[in-house]
Design a protein around this motif. Structure first.
Motif, PDB file in Angstrom:
ATOM      1  N   GLN A  35     -16.905  11.124  21.064  1.00  0.00           N
ATOM      2  CA  GLN A  35     -16.052  10.644  19.981  1.00  0.00           C
ATOM      3  C   GLN A  35     -16.858   9.968  18.863  1.00  0.00           C
ATOM      4  O   GLN A  35     -16.333   9.723  17.778  1.00  0.00           O
ATOM      5  N   LYS A 141     -15.851  -1.803  15.020  1.00  0.00           N
ATOM      6  CA  LYS A 141     -15.767  -2.378  16.371  1.00  0.00           C
ATOM      7  C   LYS A 141     -15.855  -1.275  17.429  1.00  0.00           C
ATOM      8  O   LYS A 141     -16.610  -1.399  18.400  1.00  0.00           O
ATOM      9  N   SER A 142     -15.107  -0.197  17.228  1.00  0.00           N
ATOM     10  CA  SER A 142     -15.166   0.920  18.177  1.00  0.00           C
ATOM     11  C   SER A 142     -16.576   1.481  18.274  1.00  0.00           C
ATOM     12  O   SER A 142     -17.070   1.770  19.361  1.00  0.00           O
ATOM     13  N   GLU A 145     -18.839  -1.008  20.123  1.00  0.00           N
ATOM     14  CA  GLU A 145     -18.568  -1.202  21.545  1.00  0.00           C
ATOM     15  C   GLU A 145     -18.636   0.078  22.356  1.00  0.00           C
ATOM     16  O   GLU A 145     -19.005   0.051  23.520  1.00  0.00           O
ATOM     17  N   ASN A 146     -18.260   1.190  21.743  1.00  0.00           N
ATOM     18  CA  ASN A 146     -18.152   2.418  22.525  1.00  0.00           C
ATOM     19  C   ASN A 146     -19.281   3.408  22.287  1.00  0.00           C
ATOM     20  O   ASN A 146     -19.338   4.425  22.954  1.00  0.00           O
TER      21      ASN A 146
END
Ligand SMILES: *[C@@H]1O[C@H](CO)[C@@H](O)[C@H](O)[C@H]1NC(C)=O
Ligand SMILES: *[C@@H]1O[C@H](CO)[C@@H](O)[C@H](O)[C@H]1NC(C)=O
Ligand SMILES: *[C@@H]1O[C@H](CO)[C@@H](O)[C@H](O)[C@H]1NC(C)=O
Length: 205
Positions: A35, A141-142, A145-146
């Motif tokens: 993603q 943020k995504s 963090e990811n």
């Protein structure tokens, strides 16, 4: 030496004009989500919308672009230059995926802190500006963090990049922020290009 700038300019142009290969995105390291390239594309589209909005750049005449991030993403993520034979004056060091990704990490930390501090300053229409910029913060943020784009706990170098102080009044703050979001847009184009390059994995051949 006199021709250095000419060579450099044509190399930079090559990099810009280099068509995307259209190759399917390959999986990167296991911890690297599929993603993530999509998130970077969303970030670019999001910033484009932010720049079009009336709540940030309206009534700002100057079209200056400002980049204050100390990350060296352009340098660290420009492998094509080193490999193009006509590009004299480039160091021959090969592309480092890690160096590129840690510079991108640094950029994200910078813009995260920048936007947060801006939203915390005195604004003309705080609610509108928060509504405008919160989605950008969400995507950042995504990504942090990811997508393994967060500096390790013991590495505070990316956090030392203190956010801007906003004490110039709401109009001047907004003007500064508009310029910096334009810079973020340009930087995000560079990052997307680097992600495409990393995904295609050409540099490993
Ligand atoms: C960023 O890129 C520069 C230039 O390639 C490199 O010297 C530096 O180590 C990189 N920074 C990080 C945090 O990896
Ligand atoms: C927001 O502002 C308050 C007071 O002005 C300050 O204490 C706080 O640390 C700021 N937060 C951020 C994220 O800048
Ligand atoms: C990280 O990914 C998971 C699974 O896709 C998702 O549920 C979570 O909301 C994501 N975290 C952020 C901060 O976007």
């Amino acid at each position: 030496m006199a021709n250095f700038h000419l060579y450099f300019a044509s190399c930079a142009l090559l990099l810009i004009l280099r068509p995307s290969t259209g190759l399917p995105v390959r999986n990167l390291s296991p911890e690297y989500h599929a993603q993530c390239p999509e998130l970077f594309k969303n970030l670019l589209l999001n910033i484009k919308e932010v720049l079009k909005s009336d709540d940030l750049c309206s009534s700002i005449m100057s079209d200056t672009v400002a980049i204050k991030s100390k990350a060296e993403t352009v340098l660290a993520c420009a492998p094509a230059l080193a490999q193009t034979s006509s590009c004299i004056g480039q160091s021959s060091s090969s592309f480092s995926e890690n160096e590129c990704l840690s510079n991108i990490t640094k950029d994200l930390a910078h813009y995260d802190a920048l936007i947060q501090s801006y939203l915390n300053s005195s604004l003309k229409s705080p609610e509108k500006e928060a509504k405008l910029l919160n989605p950008t913060l969400g995507i950042i943020k995504s990504l942090r963090e990811n997508c393994s784009l967060k500096a390790a706990e013991d590495d505070d170098s990316s956090e030392e990049d203190v956010a801007q102080t906003w004490d110039a009044g709401s109009f001047n703050n907004r003007q500064e922020m508009c310029k910096m979001m334009r810079g973020f847009y340009v930087r995000t184009i560079t990052i997307n290009r680097a992600m495409g390059y990393i995904s295609a994995g050409d540099y490993k051949k």
